[in-house]
Design an enzyme around this catalytic site. Structure first.
Site: not given
Ligand code: GLV
Length: 324
Positions: A237, A266, A284
Site C-alpha cells: 500500500r 492514488e 496499482h
Molecule cells: C489490491 O491492492 C488488493 O488489496 O487486493
C-alpha cells in the site's frame, strides 16, 4: 429477493453468479462512485461488494441501514474499512486473501527486474528515438543473482515472493511481527530486525498490510540506512512509504532505484516522482490478471451468499462480529 450492490464493474462471472440469488445493481460508470453517490447507493442493500477505493466507515454503514449484513471487499487489503465501526453495528467485513498471491508476488518481481535492468527507461529511450548505437557503458543496471533480498512482511504474498527468488540464488532476509522457522529452514532465510533489513538488503520488497504501525514504515530515516545501491519495491500500500522522502532519496541517489505499484494518494503522485529515471511506476495493477480477478470475485460473492443465508463467511476481517 435480497438486494446486493456492486460499487464498480467487476468480472461478468461474479455478477452473473450473484444475480442467480439476488437483486443485483452494479455501478456501470467507468469510474469510482463519489462519496455522495456511495452513501446514496448503499441505502437499503442487504450486502455491498466494495472496492478498496471505497471508504467504508460508520457514515456509509449507517447510510446502508440496519438490514445490511456484509461489505465484501474486492481486494485482499482492507485499510478502507473501519473495522470497529462495522463490528459495533454487527456488519461483517470480508476480503479476498490467497487468490492473488501469485499475481501480486509476480508483479513485485516484474518491478524488481524492470528497475534493476532499467526496462521502462530503456523502452522510453528507444521509443523517443534516442538510440543511436550499441555502447558498452550505457544503461548499466544491477545484478540480481546472488544478491540479498529483503522482505518486509512475510505473509502470504511476502512468502510467495520469496519462493520465487530461488532461481536467482539470493540470500533471503525478512522481518515480520512473527517469526517463521519452517520458512527459514526451507529457504535458508534469516529473520532480522528492521535495522538489519534496511542495512543489508540489495532489494527490499514491502509486503506488510497498511495499519497505523506500518504507515511510513519507510521514510527519511530508513532511506539513510539503506545501501546506495539498494532498490525498493512496493506492491503493498502506498502510505507504507513516505513518498516525499522517497522522491528525495531517489533524487539524491540515497538509494539506486524503486519499483512502485502503489502510491500514497492514488492516483495523485508526489511532485517530482515522474521526472525521475530511477523509478518504475505502474498504476496499482498487481492483481490484474483474468484468473485472479475472477477468483477474487468468487471469494467476495461466496462470502455474500454465505452471510445472506445466515452462515459465517470464509474470510472475515472483523471476526469479533461473529461472536455477537
Ligand atoms: C489490491 O491492492 C488488493 O488489496 O487486493
Amino acid at each position: 429477493m435480497k438486494k446486493v450492490y456492486i460499487t464498480r464493474l467487476i468480472p461478468e462471472e461474479t455478477i452473473a453468479d450473484l444475480k442467480k440469488d439476488f437483486d443485483v445493481e452494479v455501478n456501470m460508470e467507468d469510474r469510482a462512485l463519489t462519496r455522495e453517490e456511495l452513501l446514496a447507493k448503499v441505502k437499503g442493500r442487504d450486502a455491498v461488494l466494495s472496492l478498496m477505493t471505497d471508504k467504508i466507515d460508520g457514515e456509509v454503514l449507517d447510510a446502508a441501514g440496519p438490514q445490511c449484513k456484509i461489505f465484501a471487499n474486492y481486494a485482499v487489503g482492507y485499510n478502507n474499512f473501519d473495522l470497529a465501526a462495522a463490528t459495533k453495528r454487527g456488519v461483517i467485513l470480508t476480503n479476498t486473501p490467497g487468490v492473488l498471491d501469485d499475481a501480486t508476488a509476480t508483479h513485485a518481481w516484474a518491478l524488481l527486474l524492470a528497475t534493476a535492468k532499467r526496462i521502462a527507461e530503456g523502452d522510453k529511450f528507444v521509443r523517443d528515438g534516442k538510440w543511436k548505437a550499441w555502447a558498452p557503458m550505457f544503461f548499466i543496471g544491477l545484478d540480481v543473482d546472488g544478491k540479498t533480498l529483503g522482505i518486509a512482511g512475510l505473509g502470504r504474498i511476502g512468502s510467495n515472493f520469496a519462493k520465487k527468488a530461488v532461481g536467482f540464488d539470493m540470500k533471503i532476509i525478512y522481518s515480520d511481527v512473527n517469526r517463521n522457522e519452517a520458512f527459514e529452514k526451507k529457504y535458508n532465510a534469516r529473520y532480522v530486525d528492521k535495522e538489519t533489513l534496511l542495512k543489508e538488503s540489495d532489494f527490499l520488497s514491502l509486503h506488510v498490510p497498511l495499519t497505523p504501525d506500518t504507515q511510513h514504515y519507510i521514510g527519511e530515516k530508513e532511506f539513510k540506512m539503506m545501501k546506495k545501491t539498494a532498490v525498493l519495491i512496493n506492491a503493498s500500500r502506498g502510505p507504507v512509504v513516505d513518498e516525499k522522502a522517497l522522491v528525495k532519496a531517489l533524487k539524491e541517489k540515497q538509494i539506486w532505484g524503486a519499483g512502485l505499484d502503489v502510491f500514497e494518494n492514488e492516483p495523485a503522485l508526489e511532485p517530482g516522482l515522474t521526472e525521475l529515471d530511477n523509478v518504475v511506476i505502474v498504476p496499482h495493477i498487481a492483481s490484474a490478471t483474468p484468473e485472479t480477478r475472477i477468483n477474487m470475485g468468487k471469494i467476495a460473492a461466496g462470502n455474500i451468499k454465505k452471510v445472506l443465508s445466515g452462515q459465517a463467511p470464509d474470510t472475515c476481517v472483523n471476526p469479533d462480529v461473529l461472536k455477537k
